[in-house]
Write an enzyme that holds these catalytic residues in place. Structure first.
Site, mmCIF file in Angstrom:
data_model
loop_
_atom_site.group_PDB
_atom_site.id
_atom_site.type_symbol
_atom_site.label_atom_id
_atom_site.label_comp_id
_atom_site.label_asym_id
_atom_site.label_seq_id
_atom_site.Cartn_x
_atom_site.Cartn_y
_atom_site.Cartn_z
ATOM 1 C CG LEU A 59 -1.867 -1.001 1.156
ATOM 2 C CD1 LEU A 59 -2.619 -0.849 2.667
ATOM 3 C CD2 LEU A 59 -2.780 -1.438 0.618
ATOM 4 C CG ASP A 60 0.308 4.193 -2.748
ATOM 5 O OD1 ASP A 60 1.141 3.001 -3.281
ATOM 6 O OD2 ASP A 60 -0.466 4.861 -3.053
ATOM 7 N NE ARG A 61 5.777 8.228 3.554
ATOM 8 C CZ ARG A 61 6.691 7.397 4.473
ATOM 9 N NH1 ARG A 61 6.675 7.947 5.633
ATOM 10 N NH2 ARG A 61 7.973 7.567 4.065
#
Length: 303
Positions: free
Chosen positions: A137-139
């Protein structure tokens, strides 16, 4: 008790007169894995005795493959950290990642990531593995992240993802009111010219298919936001963010793709569901994660 903590799998042969190499291929063991077993400290055992891949098996034989020991990847520093464990067994570790934490380290941010904490957990537990991220997942995206505890398990899960055997469901808060309640976005995505990060709908890009279902609408007339459930049928970088922005409904808080930050300071995106058949047992696995409070607070949505 044996001190050998190397990962191992055991199988019972059902067919008669079959070559060990072919039997292992049917069990999902890749040629690359067999090469590593041969040259990097693994073992192939038939009824407890070391054998080569050319050995002929008989019905009833017991086959054990002992995988080479794994070391943490260079540059991945084990750290103690809080981990929200949703599921764990000998093959998989499934976690609930908070928004604001990177999944893996980068050159500019080598510490504090989910992977650093997982490496610390593996070291504490005596798990002889590096961190194999299956779903990343993205940050700023919160929710479910799947980690494999062995290269072979990572390979099996990657193959499942290629064939649509891993279903990921997201929830998001998007700007505006949708005209349809359930629809698909089938538009190719590619890298935006001049940017190493940003993507866009681009003729000639990779095919990307996103399924959207509207769950609710809130806000004042002319300033509505919608809560949507999203299923990815492909896995392109920033796919949900790009597709929803493309049709005029950017995610709340997503400044890269035109979202408003008036009610939330990060992209309002959460991986809420993950389902697949277990790579070893075939049993159905369904993991869920509740939508976090900061997203529900946008325009007063409730759980």
């Amino acid at each position: 008790m044996s001190s050998d903590r190397r990962y191992r799998l055991s199988f019972t042969v059902e067919a008669d007169v079959v070559v060990l190499r072919d039997f292992l291929a049917e069990c999902g063991i890749s040629r690359r894995t067999l090469t590593a077993v041969k040259y990097k400290g693994g073992n192939l055992l038939v009824n407890g005795e070391e054998k080569t891949v050319r050995h002929i098996l008989r019905a009833g034989d017991g086959v054990t493959i002992i995988f080479p020991p794994e070391k943490p990847a260079e540059g991945l520093f084990p750290e103690e950290g809080m981990l929200s464990v949703l599921y764990e067994d000998e093959a998989l570790l499934i976690l609930d990642k908070p928004a604001g934490q990177a999944t893996i380290p980068s050159r500019d941010a080598p510490l504090g990531t989910l992977a650093n904490s997982v490496a610390g957990k593996f070291m504490k537990d005596g798990t002889p593995a590096t961190v194999h991220v299956v779903t990343r997942l993205d940050r700023e995206t919160s929710g479910i992240v799947c980690i494999a505890k062995n290269r072979h398990i990572h390979h099996l899960m990657s193959e499942k993802m290629k064939t649509g055997g891993v279903l990921k469901r997201y929830e998001a808060i998007a700007g505006g009111e949708f005209r349809e309640q359930h629809f698909f976005i089938d538009e190719p995505i590619g890298r935006k010219e001049g940017s190493i990060i940003e993507r866009m709908v681009l003729p000639g890009g990779q095919r990307a298919v996103t399924e959207v279902r509207v769950m609710g609408i809130a806000g004042l007339p002319g300033n509505e936001v919608s809560r949507v459930s999203v299923i990815l049928h492909t896995g392109r970088t920033h796919q949900i963010r790009v597709h929803l922005a493309h049709i005029g409904h950017p995610l709340e808080g997503d400044t890269l793709y035109g979202g408003s930050t008036k009610q939330i300071g990060r992209q309002a995106l959460h991986c809420a569901g993950l389902s697949f058949s277990h790579p070893l047992t075939g049993e159905p696995i369904a993991i869920s994660s509740p939508v976090p409070a900061d997203m529900l607070a946008v325009a007063g949505f409730h759980r």
